[in-house]
Design a protein around this motif. Structure first.
Motif, PDB file in Angstrom:
ATOM      1  N   ILE A  29       0.846  -1.191   0.000  1.00 35.13           N
ATOM      2  CA  ILE A  29       0.000   0.000   0.000  1.00 35.13           C
ATOM      3  C   ILE A  29       0.885   1.245   0.000  1.00 35.13           C
ATOM      4  O   ILE A  29       1.803   1.368   0.804  1.00 35.13           O
ATOM      5  CB  ILE A  29      -0.902   0.038   1.251  1.00 35.13           C
ATOM      6  N   ALA A  30       0.607   2.131  -0.915  1.00 32.05           N
ATOM      7  CA  ALA A  30       1.301   3.433  -0.921  1.00 32.05           C
ATOM      8  C   ALA A  30       0.242   4.516  -1.086  1.00 32.05           C
ATOM      9  O   ALA A  30      -0.817   4.274  -1.662  1.00 32.05           O
ATOM     10  CB  ALA A  30       2.304   3.504  -2.066  1.00 32.05           C
ATOM     11  N   TRP A  31       0.547   5.685  -0.563  1.00 28.50           N
ATOM     12  CA  TRP A  31      -0.423   6.761  -0.729  1.00 28.50           C
ATOM     13  C   TRP A  31       0.236   8.067  -1.084  1.00 28.50           C
ATOM     14  O   TRP A  31       1.445   8.238  -0.986  1.00 28.50           O
ATOM     15  CB  TRP A  31      -1.337   6.892   0.471  1.00 28.50           C
ATOM     16  N   SER A  32      -0.618   8.966  -1.515  1.00 33.32           N
ATOM     17  CA  SER A  32      -0.167  10.297  -1.894  1.00 33.32           C
ATOM     18  C   SER A  32      -0.760  11.286  -0.900  1.00 33.32           C
ATOM     19  O   SER A  32      -1.975  11.328  -0.718  1.00 33.32           O
ATOM     20  CB  SER A  32      -0.642  10.615  -3.317  1.00 33.32           C
ATOM     21  N   VAL A  33       0.131  12.056  -0.270  1.00 31.72           N
ATOM     22  CA  VAL A  33      -0.303  12.970   0.788  1.00 31.72           C
ATOM     23  C   VAL A  33      -0.122  14.408   0.317  1.00 31.72           C
ATOM     24  O   VAL A  33       0.932  14.787  -0.201  1.00 31.72           O
ATOM     25  CB  VAL A  33       0.505  12.741   2.079  1.00 31.72           C
ATOM     26  N   GLU A  75      -2.395   3.661  -3.788  1.00 29.90           N
ATOM     27  CA  GLU A  75      -2.034   2.698  -4.821  1.00 29.90           C
ATOM     28  C   GLU A  75      -1.742   1.354  -4.171  1.00 29.90           C
ATOM     29  O   GLU A  75      -0.976   1.273  -3.203  1.00 29.90           O
ATOM     30  CB  GLU A  75      -0.811   3.165  -5.613  1.00 29.90           C
ATOM     31  N   SER A 112      -0.025  -2.113  -5.002  1.00 26.93           N
ATOM     32  CA  SER A 112       0.863  -2.714  -6.002  1.00 26.93           C
ATOM     33  C   SER A 112       1.302  -4.087  -5.521  1.00 26.93           C
ATOM     34  O   SER A 112       0.966  -4.518  -4.414  1.00 26.93           O
ATOM     35  CB  SER A 112       2.074  -1.811  -6.239  1.00 26.93           C
ATOM     36  N   ASN A 129       5.162   5.748  -2.225  1.00 23.39           N
ATOM     37  CA  ASN A 129       4.462   6.865  -1.570  1.00 23.39           C
ATOM     38  C   ASN A 129       4.914   8.189  -2.170  1.00 23.39           C
ATOM     39  O   ASN A 129       6.079   8.349  -2.544  1.00 23.39           O
ATOM     40  CB  ASN A 129       4.752   6.851  -0.068  1.00 23.39           C
ATOM     41  N   THR A 130       3.999   9.104  -2.234  1.00 33.89           N
ATOM     42  CA  THR A 130       4.319  10.402  -2.825  1.00 33.89           C
ATOM     43  C   THR A 130       3.756  11.527  -1.954  1.00 33.89           C
ATOM     44  O   THR A 130       2.849  11.309  -1.145  1.00 33.89           O
ATOM     45  CB  THR A 130       3.712  10.547  -4.240  1.00 33.89           C
TER      46      THR A 130
END
Lengths: 165, 218
Positions: A89-93, A103, A105, B208-209
């Motif tokens: 799990i990745a996120w945009s902050v 996202e 993946s 992460n961004t």
């Protein structure tokens, strides 16, 4: 002797007819009349029950096709496209205040084409943002239009569901 | 009596038809499928960039007449904030302590239309005064517009400052020696981690961004 006996029999048969009183006869007539009236509605009840039964049978008949073939049944588990515990799990902050996108993946090729959904939950396991209907492609699913954009510090878990392909 | 009987008969058929339709509706809603279902509850990212922002020059020694607002130029700054302490060795192998703040001189480059969607991209390809085995791993910043430069611009002697403590570890870049780019009225910039960056506890920054608001940058 024979005549005498016959006379007693006749007398015995005739006795009840003579013994019936007028009120009793009237009660009997009333009962008979009630039965006749009730009988008039029996056909209606029969029609209603029949119609209901026919409707039910017709409904089932519409969804089930009868066949005279042999029937075999079984139970087969449909395996998921992947064990999601290995997904990432990745996120945009945005400016330290809002999760704008997530996202997932690391999904296997077997999940490509499946439809993914996520729900962000807080420490009370309440939903604080979600999105559904994202198609998995190239092993990932990108959620960029969340229903709400919570602060990252309030998000405890990301619940992921993948259906298909 | 006969009229009432007919009415009751019609009522019977109406009820029967209603039941028939109900059953048909139920049949239409039944959907048997063999599709696969997978579900899981995942933890949130442990290490991620929390914000990225730019500011126009406010250093009177570099821009005594003020910065070129909206265009990258000397004196402009870029500030990047993480949610937790960075494992410094994953950025530069020579930085083996996580409790030491770092100041260095780097080269920041804005590459023309180098982003995935054609936007200009800011990277930090080189660092001076220290040898980073495997290179300096800053990551990249997609500037959200292709209008900042028409060809690559490098800002040499850019200040690099890492404050790696508390809950707001941050990196600040300040451009010093480079040409002025073009003005863009507004854009959303996005910082993408280098794939090897981790927190001090070994959690990967991964995909992460951090994104900025849609504002005038630089």
């Amino acid at each position: 002797m024979a005549i005498s006996t016959h006379s007693r029999v006749l007398a015995a048969q005739a006795r009840p007819r003579v013994a019936v009183s007028r009120p009793a006869q009237r009660r009997g007539d009333d009962l008979l009349a009630r039965c006749r009236r009730a009988a008039r509605y029996f056909w209606l009840i029969a029609v209603l029950l029949g119609a209901t039964s026919t409707a039910t049978n017709l409904a089932f008949a519409a969804s089930v096709t009868g066949t005279d073939r042999d029937v075999a049944s079984g139970f087969t588990i449909v395996a998921p496209c992947q064990d999601l515990t290995t997904a990432e799990i990745a996120w945009s902050v945005k400016t330290n205040s809002a999760v704008m996108g997530v996202e997932i993946s690391g999904l296997g090729a077997g999940c490509n084409g499946a439809v993914a959904s996520i729900t962000l939950t807080d420490s009370a396991n309440a939903s604080i943002g979600s999105q559904s209907g994202v198609t998995v492609a190239s092993g990932s699913a990108v959620f960029s239009t969340l229903s709400a954009n919570p602060s990252p510090s309030t998000v405890t878990n990301v619940n992921v569901t993948v259906v298909g392909p | 009596m006969r009229t009432r009987s007919v009415l009751l008969l019609v009522l019977g058929f109406v009820i029967a038809s209603g039941l028939l339709n109900l059953h048909r509706a139920s049949a239409a809603g039944l959907d048997i499928t063999t599709k696969k279902l997978a579900a899981d509850r995942q933890a949130t990212p442990a290490f991620y960039p929390r914000s990225v922002a730019t500011a126009t020059c406010s250093d009177v020694l570099i821009c005594p007449l003020g910065g070129a607002a909206g265009a990258p130029s000397n004196g402009d700054t870029v500030t990047l904030v993480f949610n937790t302490v960075l494992q410094q060795s994953t950025m530069c192998s020579a930085w083996t302590s996580n409790t030491t703040n770092r100041s260095a001189t780097v080269t920041a480059t804005i590459s023309n239309n180098a982003g995935a969607t054609g936007s200009d991209v800011l990277t930090v390809p080189t660092i001076s005064g220290v040898t980073c085995s495997g290179g300096f791993k800053f990551g990249s910043i997609d500037l959200g517009s292709s209008g900042y430069v028409t060809s690559n611009i490098s800002y040499t002697n850019t200040d690099f400052n890492l404050t790696n403590a508390g809950s707001n570890p941050q990196i600040v870049l300040k451009f010093r020696s480079g040409s002025t780019g073009s003005t863009v009225s507004s854009s959303i910039i996005t910082y993408n981690c280098n794939g090897e960056l981790t927190s001090s506890t070994g959690k990967a920054c991964g995909k992460n961004t951090a994104v900025s608001a849609a504002v005038r940058q630089f």
